[in-house]
Design a protein around this motif. Structure first.
Motif, PDB file in Angstrom:
ATOM      1  N   ILE A 142       0.841  -1.197   0.000  1.00  0.00           N
ATOM      2  CA  ILE A 142       0.000   0.000   0.000  1.00  0.00           C
ATOM      3  C   ILE A 142       0.875   1.245   0.000  1.00  0.00           C
ATOM      4  N   SER A 143       0.568   2.171  -0.879  1.00  0.00           N
ATOM      5  CA  SER A 143       1.304   3.433  -0.959  1.00  0.00           C
ATOM      6  C   SER A 143       0.304   4.562  -1.171  1.00  0.00           C
ATOM      7  N   ILE A 144       0.397   5.593  -0.344  1.00  0.00           N
ATOM      8  CA  ILE A 144      -0.531   6.721  -0.441  1.00  0.00           C
ATOM      9  C   ILE A 144       0.299   7.991  -0.600  1.00  0.00           C
ATOM     10  N   PRO A 145       0.562   8.397  -1.835  1.00  0.00           N
ATOM     11  CA  PRO A 145       1.478   9.511  -2.093  1.00  0.00           C
ATOM     12  C   PRO A 145       0.853  10.879  -1.841  1.00  0.00           C
ATOM     13  N   GLU A 146       1.714  11.875  -1.904  1.00  0.00           N
ATOM     14  CA  GLU A 146       1.283  13.260  -1.712  1.00  0.00           C
ATOM     15  C   GLU A 146       0.229  13.639  -2.753  1.00  0.00           C
ATOM     16  N   GLY A 147      -0.773  14.373  -2.306  1.00  0.00           N
ATOM     17  CA  GLY A 147      -1.830  14.835  -3.196  1.00  0.00           C
ATOM     18  C   GLY A 147      -3.068  13.970  -3.196  1.00  0.00           C
ATOM     19  N   MET A 148      -2.950  12.746  -2.693  1.00  0.00           N
ATOM     20  CA  MET A 148      -4.109  11.851  -2.646  1.00  0.00           C
ATOM     21  C   MET A 148      -5.075  12.332  -1.562  1.00  0.00           C
ATOM     22  N   LEU A 149      -6.367  12.112  -1.790  1.00  0.00           N
ATOM     23  CA  LEU A 149      -7.386  12.436  -0.796  1.00  0.00           C
ATOM     24  C   LEU A 149      -7.681  11.204   0.040  1.00  0.00           C
ATOM     25  N   ILE A 150      -7.716  11.372   1.362  1.00  0.00           N
ATOM     26  CA  ILE A 150      -8.064  10.273   2.256  1.00  0.00           C
ATOM     27  C   ILE A 150      -9.317  10.655   3.033  1.00  0.00           C
ATOM     28  N   LEU A 151     -10.189   9.665   3.240  1.00  0.00           N
ATOM     29  CA  LEU A 151     -11.439   9.879   3.961  1.00  0.00           C
ATOM     30  C   LEU A 151     -11.262   9.401   5.390  1.00  0.00           C
ATOM     31  N   VAL A 152     -11.450  10.301   6.338  1.00  0.00           N
ATOM     32  CA  VAL A 152     -11.185  10.026   7.752  1.00  0.00           C
ATOM     33  C   VAL A 152     -12.503   9.951   8.514  1.00  0.00           C
ATOM     34  N   PRO A 199       6.665   6.850  18.852  1.00  0.00           N
ATOM     35  CA  PRO A 199       5.867   6.335  19.971  1.00  0.00           C
ATOM     36  C   PRO A 199       4.813   7.369  20.375  1.00  0.00           C
ATOM     37  N   ILE A 200       3.604   6.912  20.684  1.00  0.00           N
ATOM     38  CA  ILE A 200       2.510   7.864  20.971  1.00  0.00           C
ATOM     39  C   ILE A 200       1.746   7.507  22.243  1.00  0.00           C
ATOM     40  N   ASN A 201       2.420   7.044  23.245  1.00  0.00           N
ATOM     41  CA  ASN A 201       1.724   6.659  24.456  1.00  0.00           C
ATOM     42  C   ASN A 201       1.348   7.887  25.284  1.00  0.00           C
ATOM     43  N   GLY A 202       0.092   8.335  25.100  1.00  0.00           N
ATOM     44  CA  GLY A 202      -0.426   9.447  25.893  1.00  0.00           C
ATOM     45  C   GLY A 202      -0.070  10.816  25.393  1.00  0.00           C
ATOM     46  N   ASN A 203       0.562  10.936  24.232  1.00  0.00           N
ATOM     47  CA  ASN A 203       0.969  12.266  23.755  1.00  0.00           C
ATOM     48  C   ASN A 203       0.330  12.633  22.424  1.00  0.00           C
ATOM     49  N   CYS A 204      -0.852  12.074  22.143  1.00  0.00           N
ATOM     50  CA  CYS A 204      -1.532  12.445  20.912  1.00  0.00           C
ATOM     51  C   CYS A 204      -3.019  12.148  21.013  1.00  0.00           C
ATOM     52  N   GLN A 205      -3.771  12.702  20.076  1.00  0.00           N
ATOM     53  CA  GLN A 205      -5.201  12.444  19.964  1.00  0.00           C
ATOM     54  C   GLN A 205      -5.476  11.845  18.590  1.00  0.00           C
ATOM     55  N   ILE A 206      -6.060  10.658  18.556  1.00  0.00           N
ATOM     56  CA  ILE A 206      -6.404  10.035  17.277  1.00  0.00           C
ATOM     57  C   ILE A 206      -7.708  10.650  16.773  1.00  0.00           C
ATOM     58  N   LEU A 207      -7.637  11.308  15.625  1.00  0.00           N
ATOM     59  CA  LEU A 207      -8.794  12.024  15.083  1.00  0.00           C
ATOM     60  C   LEU A 207      -9.730  11.115  14.300  1.00  0.00           C
ATOM     61  N   GLY A 208      -9.215  10.018  13.766  1.00  0.00           N
ATOM     62  CA  GLY A 208     -10.073   9.123  13.009  1.00  0.00           C
ATOM     63  C   GLY A 208      -9.283   8.087  12.240  1.00  0.00           C
ATOM     64  N   VAL A 209     -10.031   7.114  11.712  1.00  0.00           N
ATOM     65  CA  VAL A 209      -9.455   6.024  10.917  1.00  0.00           C
ATOM     66  C   VAL A 209      -9.724   6.300   9.448  1.00  0.00           C
ATOM     67  N   VAL A 210      -8.716   6.081   8.602  1.00  0.00           N
ATOM     68  CA  VAL A 210      -8.852   6.294   7.158  1.00  0.00           C
ATOM     69  C   VAL A 210      -9.574   5.096   6.556  1.00  0.00           C
ATOM     70  N   ILE A 211     -10.691   5.365   5.854  1.00  0.00           N
ATOM     71  CA  ILE A 211     -11.501   4.280   5.288  1.00  0.00           C
ATOM     72  C   ILE A 211     -11.495   4.269   3.757  1.00  0.00           C
ATOM     73  N   GLU A 212     -10.930   5.310   3.148  1.00  0.00           N
ATOM     74  CA  GLU A 212     -10.899   5.348   1.687  1.00  0.00           C
ATOM     75  C   GLU A 212      -9.839   6.340   1.236  1.00  0.00           C
ATOM     76  N   ALA A 213      -9.280   6.090   0.052  1.00  0.00           N
ATOM     77  CA  ALA A 213      -8.309   7.017  -0.548  1.00  0.00           C
ATOM     78  C   ALA A 213      -8.574   7.096  -2.038  1.00  0.00           C
ATOM     79  N   LYS A 214      -8.359   8.295  -2.613  1.00  0.00           N
ATOM     80  CA  LYS A 214      -8.579   8.431  -4.051  1.00  0.00           C
ATOM     81  C   LYS A 214      -7.742   9.577  -4.605  1.00  0.00           C
ATOM     82  N   PHE A 215      -7.491   9.501  -5.902  1.00  0.00           N
ATOM     83  CA  PHE A 215      -6.790  10.566  -6.609  1.00  0.00           C
ATOM     84  C   PHE A 215      -7.818  11.491  -7.234  1.00  0.00           C
ATOM     85  N   LYS A 216      -7.483  12.770  -7.327  1.00  0.00           N
ATOM     86  CA  LYS A 216      -8.236  13.743  -8.119  1.00  0.00           C
ATOM     87  C   LYS A 216      -7.308  14.221  -9.216  1.00  0.00           C
ATOM     88  N   LEU A 217      -7.602  13.835 -10.464  1.00  0.00           N
ATOM     89  CA  LEU A 217      -6.733  14.195 -11.587  1.00  0.00           C
ATOM     90  C   LEU A 217      -7.114  15.553 -12.159  1.00  0.00           C
TER      91      LEU A 217
END
Length: 217
Positions: A142-152, A199-217
């Motif tokens: 899996i590769s998600i390059p710069e410019g791709m849209l991700i759905l969170v 490492p992220i033990n107690g030092n971050c907030q998870i905003l959401g899970v990515v469920i889809e990705a797509k390119f906009k040409l």
């Protein structure tokens, strides 16, 4: 033409009264009048119902753009069937995404909002985010390059191996990484092996899970 004008135009073309359209949408006549006068905006179920009734897309209702194209018969690709089981969700900047859990209301983002169609399975709190940088660009798999849209989707529980968007303590921006959990310890793992694991033990907030990705040409 603004949102209210588009709704009014479609309603008039279909020879529907305000009350008639309200009944089809399963909303009140007052709500339909507010849409047509741009006092409020349709969203969620109402927006999807309008798109079905008007035989168009939520994106067209919100910003006048319809991506359905007429493809020549000589083309070697087929036109995808129209999909109406979608909803329109905002495309946020990294800073807006970082504060999304506090806002949870697209109206707080102002009038200049970009919208993208999303599958109806995404929660109404979901948002699109444009990938910045190459930390999630992988030479294999899996590769998600710069410019791709991700759905969170903030309403999905983050689990080991999920791609997530997080806000690290002391920062205003969101970042996109893979969540790794090992022996009770949590890490943010880039897909690009040249970047370090965080490492992220107690030092971050998870905003959401990515469920889809797509390119906009």
């Amino acid at each position: 033409m603004d949102i209210g004008e588009r709704i009014l135009r479609k309603r008039t073309e279909m020879k529907l009264t305000v009350r008639g359209l309200a009944k089809l949408v399963e909303a009140s006549p007052a709500t339909v009048s507010q849409w047509e006068n741009n006092r409020t905006l349709p969203n969620g179920k109402n927006l999807n119902n309008l798109a079905k009734i008007f035989k168009t897309t939520p994106t067209w209702i919100l910003n006048g753009k319809d991506y359905t194209a007429n493809i020549p018969l000589s083309s070697n690709v087929a036109e995808a069937p129209a999909q109406y089981n979608t909803k329109s969700l905002p495309v946020l900047s990294q800073v807006q995404a970082g504060g999304w859990m506090e806002a949870l209301d697209y109206r707080s983002l102002g009038n200049d909002i970009e919208w993208e169609d999303a599958p109806s399975r995404a929660s109404d709190n979901s948002f699109w985010l444009r990938v910045v940088g190459d930390s999630m660009t992988s030479p294999v798999g899996i590769s998600i390059p710069e410019g791709m849209l991700i759905l969170v989707d903030p309403d999905i529980a983050p689990e080991n191996g999920k791609l997530v968007v997080v806000k690290l303590d002391g920062t205003d921006e969101a970042t996109f990484k893979k969540l790794a959990i090992d022996a009770g310890m949590k890490f943010l793992k880039p897909l690009n092996p040249t970047y370090p694991t965080i490492p992220i033990n107690g030092n971050c907030q998870i905003l959401g899970v990515v469920i889809e990705a797509k390119f906009k040409l």
